[in-house]
Structure formats: C-alpha cells, structure tokens
Write an enzyme that holds these catalytic residues in place. Structure first.
Site, PDB file in Angstrom:
ATOM      1  N   SER A 131     -20.137  10.594 -10.202  1.00 49.32           N
ATOM      2  CA  SER A 131     -19.619   9.226 -10.130  1.00 49.32           C
ATOM      3  C   SER A 131     -19.881   8.615  -8.752  1.00 49.32           C
ATOM      4  O   SER A 131     -19.929   9.328  -7.745  1.00 49.32           O
ATOM      5  CB  SER A 131     -18.110   9.240 -10.401  1.00 49.32           C
ATOM      6  OG  SER A 131     -17.523   7.999 -10.083  1.00 49.32           O
ATOM      7  N   TYR A 154     -10.511  12.236  -7.574  1.00 54.80           N
ATOM      8  CA  TYR A 154     -11.601  12.231  -8.556  1.00 54.80           C
ATOM      9  C   TYR A 154     -12.955  12.285  -7.865  1.00 54.80           C
ATOM     10  O   TYR A 154     -13.833  13.070  -8.241  1.00 54.80           O
ATOM     11  CB  TYR A 154     -11.479  10.973  -9.418  1.00 54.80           C
ATOM     12  CG  TYR A 154     -12.599  10.756 -10.401  1.00 54.80           C
ATOM     13  CD1 TYR A 154     -12.784  11.611 -11.482  1.00 54.80           C
ATOM     14  CD2 TYR A 154     -13.461   9.666 -10.267  1.00 54.80           C
ATOM     15  CE1 TYR A 154     -13.804  11.396 -12.402  1.00 54.80           C
ATOM     16  CE2 TYR A 154     -14.472   9.439 -11.176  1.00 54.80           C
ATOM     17  CZ  TYR A 154     -14.652  10.301 -12.244  1.00 54.80           C
ATOM     18  OH  TYR A 154     -15.660  10.087 -13.136  1.00 54.80           O
ATOM     19  N   LYS A 158     -15.789  15.388  -7.884  1.00 51.69           N
ATOM     20  CA  LYS A 158     -17.189  15.210  -8.266  1.00 51.69           C
ATOM     21  C   LYS A 158     -18.127  15.760  -7.185  1.00 51.69           C
ATOM     22  O   LYS A 158     -19.195  16.315  -7.498  1.00 51.69           O
ATOM     23  CB  LYS A 158     -17.499  13.738  -8.539  1.00 51.69           C
ATOM     24  CG  LYS A 158     -16.828  13.182  -9.785  1.00 51.69           C
ATOM     25  CD  LYS A 158     -17.287  13.906 -11.049  1.00 51.69           C
ATOM     26  CE  LYS A 158     -16.749  13.264 -12.308  1.00 51.69           C
ATOM     27  NZ  LYS A 158     -17.174  13.976 -13.538  1.00 51.69           N
TER      28      LYS A 158
END
Length: 322
Positions: A131, A154, A158
């Site tokens: 992402s 998050y 990643k």
C-alpha cells in the site's frame, strides 16, 4: 496452473477472482485450479465458471498456521495473490488482529512457499498487495527512492511484508512482487474500517445526483486508480518475467494525482450534470492529513516493467462505477 487468492471476498479479491474465472489464464498460462481464502464469503463462486477449472472456496482464519499448511500443502501452488489485510482504521483499533493478519499470515504464506520450493523445487510467484500507506509523511515529490515514514500501523505492517518478500526472493524461496496499491475506486458502501472510503462515496453519490459532504478541502490532493486498472496491474504483476525485476521486488504502482475539485469536475463531465452544487467541503484535519496532501508521483521502476495508471481522471471516473 494453481492460483491462490487470500482476501478473496474483498472488493479487489472478488474482482480478481471473477476476472480469472472469466479469462481462465494468468498471462499465457491456463489456470486449472483456483483456491479462494477469506474469513467468510458473501456467496459461492464454485461452478460459476464455464471453463475446465476446479474452484475451492475456504472460510478460514489466516492466523491459523497449521490449517494453512494442511490445506495449501495438498497441491503445489504456481501463483499466490496475497490480498488479505486488516486496513488502516481497523488495524489502529485492534493491534493484535492487525499484526496477526498483516504480518503473521504473510510470514506463514512465505514459509509455505519456502517448504514447497525446498521439497519439490517449484518456486511459486507471490504477488503481495502492499500500500502507499508505507510512505506516510511525504516530501514534495515521491519516487522510488523516497524514505518510508508510515503514520499508521497498517503502513508499518506492509513495510514488514515488503522486506520479507524481498529477502525470501533473494534466497530463492519465492518469486515475490510487492505492489503498492493506491486508493481503489469505487468501493461499494460497507463498514470495512477504511478511512479513505469517502473517495468512493463521492463518485457513487454524485453520479446518482445526491448531495455529498467531502471531508477534505477542494484543493486537497490525493492518489487513486480504478478497480479495473488495479486488476490489470495485479494480473501483469504475476505474469511479468522474473528476469525483468532486476534488483527490486517492490513497485509503487503508477496512479493519478488529483485534487478533490478536479475529481468533482471529472464526475460532472462523465455523468453530464452540474455536480458542483451538490458538494460541500467540511475538512476533517486527520482525514486531510492522511489522504489530502499527496505530492506528484514518479514510478520509474514500475513503468519500466509495464505497470500503468488509468490514463486520465475522466477515464478513472468512467471505469470506477461499472
């Protein structure tokens, strides 16, 4: 060819599975088996393809390492699309859940790939949905050398996945490709925990002639791609030859950079109506800080191996709601 998709019930996962079922191949290789994993499924896809293709659909907990090993070890895998994740807002609220899916499940899949490669000498291709959240705080221009400064767990998760996929690829245990996805438009209305859902909502609501309150200012700039464009890039990500990947296994996908005002103009053009009167802007500082301060983007690594963006904003809007 055996293809596995994790997160197969998600917005992107469903579209990818349906695309493979309709085409019956990845690149020039015919798909003979498709395995779909997610926590739960809205509907069964088994039997939905007219092709000579075996489809298995499993509701499962990706954090269950033994279940993954037992289930995925029955057949060798050729291509793995690892799309499953706990997105930004949800990962912030539930740290343990975020780590178990975003990090632990990724490591479990990598270990399964390693076991397969060492036991039968067949190295699977793993396409990891990373992402743009890895960038976090951005400079005036983002390119392939931009330092990573994630603002949410998050994004940090990643980065861990990207690093480990690079390392397992270096050691010859997997043929990994990490694709940094931008915002994907237009998602259906749902409680997914994604703070960027308004980018989908604005297209859908304005296209229907509904009023919309935008949580970012008119001048705020963001990045996004249409769902069809993302599916095309995921398919290309599995099909591109390993020899073309050179030193890197991580690619920031080409995408469009635009302001919210430009998005509104494009929606009006595509749907041939005066939508400006339907929009009011009430900036949320947190939302604008996360999604509204995106600078220009250069993606030479991805461009070189054939990844592409939508072309222009009108095309993105046109393809976003199909």
């Amino acid at each position: 060819m055996h293809v596995l998709i994790t997160g197969a019930n998600g917005f992107v996962g469903q579209a990818l599975a349906n695309y493979i079922l309709s085409q019956g191949c990845v690149g020039e290789s015919k798909v003979s088996r498709l395995t779909l994993l997610d926590r739960q499924f809205d509907k069964a896809v088994v039997g939905s393809s007219s092709l000579d293709l075996v489809v298995e659909q499993h509701s499962c907990d990706l954090a269950d390492d033994q279940w993954l090993k037992d289930t995925l070890g029955r057949f060798s895998m050729d291509v793995i699309y690892h799309l499953a994740s706990i997105p930004g807002g949800m990962a912030e609220k539930n740290d343990q859940l975020g780590r178990s899916v975003n990090i632990d499940a990724t490591m479990a899949l990598l270990d399964i790939c390693k076991t397969q490669t060492e036991s039968i000498g067949h190295k699977p291709v793993l396409v990891f949905a990373s992402s743009i959240a890895v960038f976090g705080i951005m400079p005036d221009l983002v390119n392939d050398d931009t330092p990573l400064k994630p603002q949410m767990s998050y994004g940090a998760h990643k980065i861990v996945g990207e690093v480990m996929i690079n390392d397992f690829s270096r050691r010859g245990w997997v043929d990994g490709r990490s694709l940094r996805l931008p915002g994907v438009l237009a998602r259906p209305p749902a409680e997914t925990g994604q703070l960027s859902a308004f980018l989908s909502d604005i297209i859908r609501e304005l296209s229907l002639g509904h009023t919309f309150v935008c949580p970012m200012s008119a001048q705020a700039k963001t990045w996004a791609s249409s769902l069809p464009n993302i599916i095309e890039n995921l398919m290309h990500g599995a099909a591109v030859e390993e020899s073309k990947l050179k030193a890197t296994r991580t690619f920031t996908l080409p995408t469009l950079c635009f302001s919210m005002a430009e998005m509104v103009d494009a929606i009006g053009t595509v749907y041939q109506q005066n939508v400006k009167e339907l929009v009011s802007y009430e900036p949320n500082p947190m939302i604008e800080n996360l999604f509204g301060r995106f600078p220009p983007l250069e993606t030479p690594f991805a461009d070189e191996v054939g990844f592409k963006h939508d072309g222009d904003l009108n095309k993105l809007v046109e393809r976003a709601v199909l």
